[in-house]
Design a protein around this motif. Structure first.
Motif, PDB file in Angstrom:
ATOM      1  N   PHE A  63      15.993  38.238  51.900  1.00 38.83           N
ATOM      2  CA  PHE A  63      16.371  39.496  51.271  1.00 38.83           C
ATOM      3  C   PHE A  63      17.107  40.404  52.255  1.00 38.83           C
ATOM      4  CE2 PHE A  63      12.710  39.055  48.085  1.00 38.83           C
ATOM      5  CZ  PHE A  63      13.559  38.783  47.028  1.00 38.83           C
ATOM      6  N   SER A  64      16.747  40.311  53.539  1.00 33.41           N
ATOM      7  CA  SER A  64      17.285  41.220  54.553  1.00 33.41           C
ATOM      8  C   SER A  64      18.629  40.789  55.107  1.00 33.41           C
ATOM      9  CB  SER A  64      16.280  41.342  55.717  1.00 33.41           C
ATOM     10  OG  SER A  64      15.018  41.795  55.262  1.00 33.41           O
ATOM     11  N   ASN A  65      19.092  39.607  54.730  1.00 29.26           N
ATOM     12  CA  ASN A  65      20.353  39.082  55.233  1.00 29.26           C
ATOM     13  C   ASN A  65      21.519  39.589  54.379  1.00 29.26           C
ATOM     14  OD1 ASN A  65      22.423  37.546  56.350  1.00 29.26           O
ATOM     15  ND2 ASN A  65      21.950  35.774  55.069  1.00 29.26           N
ATOM     16  N   PRO A  66      22.458  40.323  54.955  1.00 29.97           N
ATOM     17  CA  PRO A  66      23.557  40.859  54.139  1.00 29.97           C
ATOM     18  C   PRO A  66      24.739  39.922  53.971  1.00 29.97           C
ATOM     19  CG  PRO A  66      23.688  41.743  56.359  1.00 29.97           C
ATOM     20  CD  PRO A  66      22.471  40.851  56.331  1.00 29.97           C
ATOM     21  N   PHE A  67      24.703  38.756  54.609  1.00 35.32           N
ATOM     22  CA  PHE A  67      25.890  37.901  54.639  1.00 35.32           C
ATOM     23  C   PHE A  67      25.697  36.643  53.798  1.00 35.32           C
ATOM     24  CE2 PHE A  67      25.551  40.018  58.852  1.00 35.32           C
ATOM     25  CZ  PHE A  67      26.616  40.897  58.695  1.00 35.32           C
ATOM     26  N   GLY A  68      26.784  36.222  53.131  1.00 34.95           N
ATOM     27  CA  GLY A  68      26.786  34.967  52.388  1.00 34.95           C
ATOM     28  C   GLY A  68      25.812  34.923  51.228  1.00 34.95           C
ATOM     29  N   ARG A  69      25.610  36.037  50.561  1.00 36.15           N
ATOM     30  CA  ARG A  69      24.628  36.109  49.477  1.00 36.15           C
ATOM     31  C   ARG A  69      25.239  35.588  48.168  1.00 36.15           C
ATOM     32  NH1 ARG A  69      20.322  39.941  50.762  1.00 36.15           N
ATOM     33  NH2 ARG A  69      19.669  39.701  48.584  1.00 36.15           N
ATOM     34  N   ASP A  70      24.381  34.921  47.357  1.00 36.68           N
ATOM     35  CA  ASP A  70      24.778  34.508  46.012  1.00 36.68           C
ATOM     36  C   ASP A  70      24.512  35.607  44.984  1.00 36.68           C
ATOM     37  OD1 ASP A  70      25.556  31.964  46.874  1.00 36.68           O
ATOM     38  OD2 ASP A  70      23.510  31.185  46.664  1.00 36.68           O
ATOM     39  N   ASP A  71      23.887  36.672  45.440  1.00 32.87           N
ATOM     40  CA  ASP A  71      23.503  37.755  44.523  1.00 32.87           C
ATOM     41  C   ASP A  71      24.073  39.085  45.027  1.00 32.87           C
ATOM     42  OD1 ASP A  71      21.997  37.920  46.802  1.00 32.87           O
ATOM     43  OD2 ASP A  71      20.095  38.286  45.790  1.00 32.87           O
ATOM     44  N   GLU A  72      25.349  39.071  45.363  1.00 35.54           N
ATOM     45  CA  GLU A  72      25.969  40.255  45.953  1.00 35.54           C
ATOM     46  C   GLU A  72      25.859  41.469  45.042  1.00 35.54           C
ATOM     47  OE1 GLU A  72      30.409  40.754  46.782  1.00 35.54           O
ATOM     48  OE2 GLU A  72      29.632  40.098  48.739  1.00 35.54           O
ATOM     49  N   ALA A  73      26.034  41.274  43.745  1.00 27.60           N
ATOM     50  CA  ALA A  73      25.943  42.402  42.812  1.00 27.60           C
ATOM     51  C   ALA A  73      24.533  42.984  42.806  1.00 27.60           C
ATOM     52  CB  ALA A  73      26.332  41.955  41.408  1.00 27.60           C
ATOM     53  N   TRP A  74      23.535  42.101  42.822  1.00 28.03           N
ATOM     54  CA  TRP A  74      22.140  42.575  42.856  1.00 28.03           C
ATOM     55  C   TRP A  74      21.855  43.311  44.157  1.00 28.03           C
ATOM     56  CZ3 TRP A  74      17.917  41.550  46.043  1.00 28.03           C
ATOM     57  CH2 TRP A  74      16.685  41.976  45.566  1.00 28.03           C
ATOM     58  N   MET A  75      22.280  42.723  45.277  1.00 25.17           N
ATOM     59  CA  MET A  75      22.030  43.342  46.580  1.00 25.17           C
ATOM     60  C   MET A  75      22.682  44.719  46.669  1.00 25.17           C
ATOM     61  SD  MET A  75      23.366  42.091  50.324  1.00 25.17           S
ATOM     62  CE  MET A  75      25.046  42.624  49.946  1.00 25.17           C
ATOM     63  N   ARG A  76      23.938  44.812  46.230  1.00 29.18           N
ATOM     64  CA  ARG A  76      24.638  46.091  46.326  1.00 29.18           C
ATOM     65  C   ARG A  76      24.112  47.110  45.328  1.00 29.18           C
ATOM     66  NH1 ARG A  76      31.032  44.297  47.054  1.00 29.18           N
ATOM     67  NH2 ARG A  76      30.905  43.801  49.279  1.00 29.18           N
TER      68      ARG A  76
ATOM     69  N   THR B 220      14.602  39.967  33.639  1.00 27.18           N
ATOM     70  CA  THR B 220      15.405  39.765  32.426  1.00 27.18           C
ATOM     71  C   THR B 220      16.907  39.823  32.693  1.00 27.18           C
ATOM     72  OG1 THR B 220      15.315  42.137  31.903  1.00 27.18           O
ATOM     73  CG2 THR B 220      13.573  40.737  30.993  1.00 27.18           C
ATOM     74  N   ASP B 221      17.296  39.959  33.955  1.00 24.16           N
ATOM     75  CA  ASP B 221      18.711  40.032  34.327  1.00 24.16           C
ATOM     76  C   ASP B 221      19.388  41.225  33.678  1.00 24.16           C
ATOM     77  OD1 ASP B 221      21.129  39.494  35.466  1.00 24.16           O
ATOM     78  OD2 ASP B 221      21.611  37.752  34.234  1.00 24.16           O
ATOM     79  N   TRP B 222      18.745  42.379  33.770  1.00 25.65           N
ATOM     80  CA  TRP B 222      19.330  43.607  33.239  1.00 25.65           C
ATOM     81  C   TRP B 222      20.537  44.034  34.074  1.00 25.65           C
ATOM     82  CZ3 TRP B 222      18.953  48.918  35.129  1.00 25.65           C
ATOM     83  CH2 TRP B 222      19.421  49.868  34.203  1.00 25.65           C
ATOM     84  N   PHE B 223      20.465  43.781  35.388  1.00 23.22           N
ATOM     85  CA  PHE B 223      21.582  44.084  36.276  1.00 23.22           C
ATOM     86  C   PHE B 223      21.518  43.147  37.480  1.00 23.22           C
ATOM     87  CE2 PHE B 223      23.801  46.682  39.553  1.00 23.22           C
ATOM     88  CZ  PHE B 223      25.020  46.822  38.910  1.00 23.22           C
ATOM     89  N   GLY B 224      21.601  41.855  37.210  1.00 15.72           N
ATOM     90  CA  GLY B 224      21.539  40.869  38.274  1.00 15.72           C
ATOM     91  C   GLY B 224      20.114  40.439  38.577  1.00 15.72           C
ATOM     92  N   THR B 225      19.959  39.242  39.137  1.00 12.12           N
ATOM     93  CA  THR B 225      18.654  38.734  39.548  1.00 12.12           C
ATOM     94  C   THR B 225      18.697  38.401  41.037  1.00 12.12           C
ATOM     95  OG1 THR B 225      19.289  36.460  39.013  1.00 12.12           O
ATOM     96  CG2 THR B 225      18.170  37.726  37.289  1.00 12.12           C
ATOM     97  N   PRO B 226      17.560  38.478  41.730  1.00 10.70           N
ATOM     98  CA  PRO B 226      17.536  38.121  43.149  1.00 10.70           C
ATOM     99  C   PRO B 226      17.991  36.679  43.363  1.00 10.70           C
ATOM    100  CG  PRO B 226      15.503  39.242  42.521  1.00 10.70           C
ATOM    101  CD  PRO B 226      16.248  38.946  41.252  1.00 10.70           C
ATOM    102  N   PHE B 227      18.902  36.489  44.301  1.00 14.26           N
ATOM    103  CA  PHE B 227      19.456  35.176  44.658  1.00 14.26           C
ATOM    104  C   PHE B 227      20.149  34.493  43.478  1.00 14.26           C
ATOM    105  CE2 PHE B 227      15.585  35.260  47.594  1.00 14.26           C
ATOM    106  CZ  PHE B 227      16.266  35.963  48.571  1.00 14.26           C
ATOM    107  N   GLY B 228      20.417  35.239  42.409  1.00 13.22           N
ATOM    108  CA  GLY B 228      21.132  34.696  41.273  1.00 13.22           C
ATOM    109  C   GLY B 228      20.371  33.654  40.477  1.00 13.22           C
ATOM    110  N   VAL B 229      19.026  33.683  40.519  1.00  9.10           N
ATOM    111  CA  VAL B 229      18.242  32.683  39.795  1.00  9.10           C
ATOM    112  C   VAL B 229      18.352  32.933  38.283  1.00  9.10           C
ATOM    113  CG1 VAL B 229      16.609  32.385  41.683  1.00  9.10           C
ATOM    114  CG2 VAL B 229      16.119  34.049  39.880  1.00  9.10           C
ATOM    115  N   GLU B 230      18.027  31.926  37.504  1.00 10.34           N
ATOM    116  CA  GLU B 230      18.082  32.057  36.054  1.00 10.34           C
ATOM    117  C   GLU B 230      16.995  33.010  35.577  1.00 10.34           C
ATOM    118  OE1 GLU B 230      17.724  29.277  32.005  1.00 10.34           O
ATOM    119  OE2 GLU B 230      17.753  28.358  34.005  1.00 10.34           O
ATOM    120  N   ALA B 231      17.359  33.923  34.677  1.00  6.31           N
ATOM    121  CA  ALA B 231      16.417  34.922  34.182  1.00  6.31           C
ATOM    122  C   ALA B 231      15.331  34.291  33.320  1.00  6.31           C
ATOM    123  CB  ALA B 231      17.167  35.983  33.377  1.00  6.31           C
TER     124      ALA B 231
END
Length: 530
Positions: free
Chosen positions: A320-333, A136-147
């Motif tokens: 998921f394990s790649n820390p670089f060049g992510r479109d979902d930095e907020a979700w990852m962090r 539901t995109d409560w705090f970001g979605t993986p890879f920034g996909v649409e909720a």
């Protein structure tokens, strides 16, 4: 053939030889007072200056996440790769305790204890809330996909599984295997510093070792307090949901006091009469709850979701394990970095506890059991609880569908509300949270006491009682200091403690590989291994 290869890992150091024994206690001279003072100062300071303490914790967490997110992710990847390699390497035939050693516990009891210690409260707290939050995109979605899309649903389950699968159990495996190997095969004290003997030799019994063990205790007690804080919040929400008794800070603090009191009783009963019994109760209750959700909920959807969860996890684990060049930095962090820091900060506790109960297992059996089996069971658990919640949202049923996540600790009970026997189911859930709570507190005190007693496993019970009380006090202080934003304060403590211990873990991994390789040479030279 004789000893063709010299055993370089011999030491005259005896567990507890540097201890002091005032008032019938048995304390490691530098480690116990330093850690005890640090913990007491934190509790007192947080209670006296809650706002300042919360701001300091959250500020530290934000700085660490911004600057070291890549370090956490890459380190966790190293632990997974090493563990998988150990399953297939020749050193996998080495047996903890010697080639003739026999296990102290049955396989069922062994697994119950390691699983209950490893993730119990967390699975109850996040199994519904986490996938719903991603979907539901409560705090970001993986890879920034649409909720709220099919792709978001698959990635919600895959992302959840990523945080609870191979990576955390690899962290636990490294610590547990290191401790067990050096304690049971090299007769060293059962404490974190022993794993550094291949690198520091006898210097490890001096100040370098004192620093390592102190960091381990600090990381452990804050990682444990994170889970206890989650447990108190969820139990309070459940009790309020069932009985309308409120779920505020006072209720949460009362739960911590009550659970700590019960944990003290468990401490007095010892490992076999306390933790072992509670762990078996945990597994029985968890099994009942799991099967009820599967068969009373949308059974076919849950079974289909298991496949979707597994395939999404396997298919995206590298991304998921790649820390670089992510479109979902907020979700990852916001999610991944927090989880890795939490698992790492909790690893001395879980690792040492698993080591305590794993004598007699081969390296291959040990790593396979600790790494693979919990991951499979976690996939079933998450698919069942999270899958049932996502199905309710898609069908427009219940509070999660109408309002989304309004309170993280309430999410599981909101999912239960749309299943038969809601009140009974919720009550069992609360009991399970509390029993996991007690098990974690009891197990944690056992581990911390061993470290602060110089690696002794038979230290006086009074010392474990002290640490049980301190664990509850820190959890209470975090909740009190965090106030309305207690969840953020709890998470901040785990991240802050996790960073320095990640460095310790990486060095420990190198020491473990050196130790196992040397042990294999010895066994081959003695004709005990081909």
């Amino acid at each position: 053939m004789g000893d063709v290869v010299k055993d370089e890992y011999q030491t005259d150091y005896v567990a507890g030889q540097d201890n002091v024994r005032p008032f019938g206690l048995d304390l490691h001279a530098p480690v116990f007072p330093i850690t005890a003072v640090l913990v007491v100062l934190f509790v007192v300071g947080t209670l006296m200056f809650p706002t300042a303490a919360n701001e300091l914790l959250v500020g530290t967490k934000d700085s660490i996440i911004e600057n070291f997110d890549w370090f956490f992710l890459l380190s966790a990847n190293v632990f997974v790769i090493v563990c998988i390699a150990l399953i297939f390497m020749p050193v996998g035939k080495i047996r903890l305790g010697g080639m003739d050693a026999k296990p102290d516990f049955s396989t069922i009891s062994w697994f119950s204890m390691l699983f209950a210690a490893g993730m119990g409260i967390g699975l109850m707290f996040w199994a519904v809330a986490e996938p719903v939050a991603y979907y539901t995109d409560w705090f970001g979605t993986p890879f920034g996909v649409e909720a709220n899309t099919p792709e978001a649903r698959k990635l919600a389950m895959g992302g959840t599984m990523y945080h609870w699968g191979l990576h955390p159990w690899a962290v636990y495996s490294i610590v547990a295997l290191s401790l067990a190997f050096f304690a049971y095969n090299k007769n060293m004290p059962l404490t974190i510093r022993s794993a550094f003997f291949p690198l520091l030799k006898d210097k490890v019994w001096g100040w370098p070792g004192h620093i390592i063990d102190t960091l381990a205790v600090v990381a452990t007690i804050f990682g444990l307090a994170t889970s206890l804080g989650f447990g108190a919040q969820q139990a309070a929400s459940g009790l309020n949901y069932l009985f309308g008794m409120g779920s505020g800070i006072n209720v949460q603090m009362a739960i911590i006091v009550g659970v700590t009191a019960v944990a003290l009783l468990s401490v007095l009963r010892g490992l076999d009469g306390g933790v072992k019994v509670l762990s078996n109760i945990n597994m029985a209750l968890a099994g009942i709850l799991l099967f009820f959700v599967i068969f009373a909920g949308p059974t076919m959807s849950i079974l289909q979701n298991l496949w979707a969860t597994t395939s999404s996890y396997v298919g995206n684990v590298v991304a998921f394990s790649n820390p670089f060049g992510r479109d979902d930095e907020a979700w990852m962090r916001g999610w991944t970095v927090f989880y890795w820091a939490w698992w790492i900060s909790w690893s001395p506790f879980v690792g040492m506890f698993i080591a305590r109960v794993s004598k007699g297992r081969t390296v291959r059996e040990f790593v396979t059991a600790v790494l693979i089996i919990p991951t499979v069971i976690t996939a079933v658990w998450m698919s069942s609880f999270g899958g049932a919640a996502l199905e309710q949202i898609d069908q427009g049923i219940g509070a999660l569908a109408e309002d989304g996540i309004t309170e993280v600790s309430l999410a599981m009970f909101q999912m239960f509300a749309n299943l038969p026997l809601t009140e009974i189911l919720s009550f069992v859930g609360i009991v399970l949270v509390l029993v996991f709570f007690i098990t974690s507190s009891d197990s944690g005190s056992l581990v911390i006491d061993s470290i602060t007693a110089g690696g002794k496993t038979d230290a006086p019970t009074a010392q474990r009682i002290f640490w049980v009380i301190m664990e509850g006090a820190i959890a209470a202080a975090l909740i009190f200091g965090g106030g309305a934003d207690a969840l953020s304060a709890i998470q901040a403590s785990a991240v802050s403690a996790g960073l320095p211990f990640t460095v310790i873990l990486l060095i420990m991994t190198w020491g473990l590989l050196k130790g196992l390789a040397h042990e294999r040479k010895l066994l081959i030279a003695r004709g005990e291994m081909s």
